[in-house]
Every structure is written in structure tokens, then in C-alpha cells.
Design a protein around this motif. Sequence first.
Motif, PDB file in Angstrom:
ATOM      1  N   UNK A  65      -5.044  -5.021  -3.410  1.00 48.18           N
ATOM      2  CA  UNK A  65      -4.371  -4.107  -3.975  1.00 48.18           C
ATOM      3  C   UNK A  65      -3.783  -4.680  -5.401  1.00 48.18           C
ATOM      4  N   UNK A  66      -3.881  -3.736  -5.501  1.00 46.48           N
ATOM      5  CA  UNK A  66      -3.142  -4.263  -7.409  1.00 46.48           C
ATOM      6  C   UNK A  66      -2.186  -4.028  -7.580  1.00 46.48           C
ATOM      7  N   UNK A 115      -6.437  -4.876   4.767  1.00 44.80           N
ATOM      8  CA  UNK A 115      -6.857  -4.811   5.639  1.00 44.80           C
ATOM      9  C   UNK A 115      -7.641  -4.061   5.958  1.00 44.80           C
ATOM     10  N   UNK A 116      -8.343  -3.829   6.823  1.00 46.16           N
ATOM     11  CA  UNK A 116      -9.280  -2.922   7.088  1.00 46.16           C
ATOM     12  C   UNK A 116      -8.909  -1.374   7.373  1.00 46.16           C
ATOM     13  N   UNK A 117      -8.329  -1.232   8.208  1.00 45.09           N
ATOM     14  CA  UNK A 117      -7.234   0.327   7.969  1.00 45.09           C
ATOM     15  C   UNK A 117      -6.852   0.524   6.824  1.00 45.09           C
ATOM     16  N   UNK A 118      -6.570   0.043   5.826  1.00 44.43           N
ATOM     17  CA  UNK A 118      -6.130  -0.290   4.927  1.00 44.43           C
ATOM     18  C   UNK A 118      -6.704   0.292   3.590  1.00 44.43           C
ATOM     19  N   UNK A 119      -7.842  -0.815   3.799  1.00 49.16           N
ATOM     20  CA  UNK A 119      -9.383   0.105   2.823  1.00 49.16           C
ATOM     21  C   UNK A 119      -9.476   0.933   3.035  1.00 49.16           C
ATOM     22  N   UNK A 120      -9.609   2.280   3.901  1.00 53.83           N
ATOM     23  CA  UNK A 120      -9.749   2.664   4.632  1.00 53.83           C
ATOM     24  C   UNK A 120      -9.427   4.174   3.441  1.00 53.83           C
ATOM     25  N   UNK A 139      -5.209   0.764  -5.114  1.00 53.20           N
ATOM     26  CA  UNK A 139      -5.863   0.080  -4.275  1.00 53.20           C
ATOM     27  C   UNK A 139      -7.099   0.480  -4.346  1.00 53.20           C
ATOM     28  N   UNK A 140      -7.976  -0.539  -4.186  1.00 55.27           N
ATOM     29  CA  UNK A 140      -9.372  -0.212  -4.903  1.00 55.27           C
ATOM     30  C   UNK A 140     -10.678  -1.124  -4.366  1.00 55.27           C
TER      31      UNK A 140
END
Length: 287
Positions: free
Chosen positions: A254-255, A274-279, A249-250
Motif C-alpha cells: 500500500x503506497x 496481506x495476501x487477501x488484500x493483495x489479490x 495498492x500494487x
Amino acid sequence: MSSPTLNWFNRVKQALLSKELKTKQELLGLIRDAQQREILTPDTLQMIEGSLQVSEMHVRDIMIPRAQAVALDVNDSPDDLVKIVVESGHSRFPVVGENRDDVQGIFLAKDLLDYYATDQQEPFNMREVMRSGIFIPESKRLNVLLREFRTSRNHMAIVIDEYGGMAGLVTIEDVIEQIVGDIDDEHDFEDEVYINPRDNGYYLVWALTPIDDFNLYFDVDLDEDEMDTVGGLVIKAFGHLPKRSESVDFAGFHFEVMRANNRRIHLLRIKRLADDETQTAESDNNM
């Protein structure tokens, strides 16, 4: 009059018979020299190198992991089977019973045609139409597996782990692709289409997709200074050349690696985070 290619193959044959070539590296050096002198085409060179590598690779290196394998339940109805076959685009499926470790056999999608072509008076019985499964260990060498596929006329094998559970599956196409390169079928999209949307918010993205095309499609601003392609950025994020089914993830995505060999990544599956997953992903990457 003999051709340069035939003369070159005769030289290699004599060198092998006389044991002048003592290591695989010496043979590869001779092969690459032939390609530089345009005796061999790049495609021929790739197939020769692939043939040599297959003897050193194991099933675990190319198998489709258990989590990605599309399996059928032994109690599925014909209508349920049709939906799964159409959605997946596959022609062969492992059939499981109580759980994924309870593999009962292999089902061929074409057997559904026989059922629907009849008057359907008899109830559908998966156990009567499915084929016996072939079970192999993760450690089996690919050249041995290819020989077994050819002699048994089977096209799929179930890979088992040390505890006897299902670790994944492998097909004859997976093995052949290690020699000749990717084999696209009617369910693959065209090379010219870099990004192809799929269900549930996923996208299939060729690793050679230019970063500026990726940015334009998703309206993002990935860095184009160090890398030219999405695959290059993904390798940088991993810190190594990833294998199939590895994920990272970056940059808000998600790759997941869908196709890769020991030289490069070919195909990725991605999804926006999602924003929380990105953080969370950024926090993990900074640790």
C-alpha cells in the motif's frame, strides 16, 4: 561596478514597469534564460518559480487532510497529551470537543512544559491554555494566507469545508515549503537513509529510492526495466502525478503519498498488504 545578477534584476524590473512582460510564461522564460546563463542558481530559480506559483495555488492543494491530522481531545489528561506529542513529533495541534468538526482551538506543546514546571496543585484545564483557532476556507489563495500568517503571528489554521466541518489543517511551514522546497526538521530522517521503519508495520520511503535498493530491503522483485526509482513506479501505477494523501495498492504494498508538489513526489508511506488484500488490489487494478 554592477554584477550580472543585479543587471538582470534591473532588466526584469524595467520590463515589469514598462509592461513589456505581458504573461507569466514570458517572465518564466526570462528567468530560465538567466539560469541557463548561470546568472541564477538552480535554488534561486526554484524559489522564484515557487513564489509565482504560490499566488495561483489554494489551501486545498497543500493542506493536511482531516484523516491525517493529529488532534487532541479537550478532555485529554496531561499524561495522554505527552504521549501524543512525543509520538507525533508535532508542536501544534487542533483541539476538538464532541467530534472532529467541533474544533475548540489550538494547543501548543510547549504549554505542557509550563504545567509540569509548576507544583501542579491546580488541575489541568485545556480550555485555559489552548489558543484561539483560525478558520479558513479551502479556496483561500496561499499568498493571501501567508500574509495573514505573518500579520497575525499564527502558524496553523484549520481548514473548513462548505458545511463548516473540518476538512484539514495547514501550517505556515506548508506554505513556505512551496517556495523554498522541503524543510526537514529533527523528526525527519536523513536523505541518505532511503527506507525508514515506523510503527505498526509502516515504512517511510523516499520517492528517489532506487528500485534495486527497495527490492533488496523488502526481498521483492519489482520491475527495474522501465523505471529507476520507486517514485517512478508509483506515478505509473496512479497514471498521473498524485497529490499528498492519495494512495494506491500494487505489487503487494500500500503506497500513500506523504509529500509531493506539482512537479514530483518526495516521500511515501508504505505497508505490506496481506495476501487477501493483495489479490483484491490486483483484481481492482485489472478492472
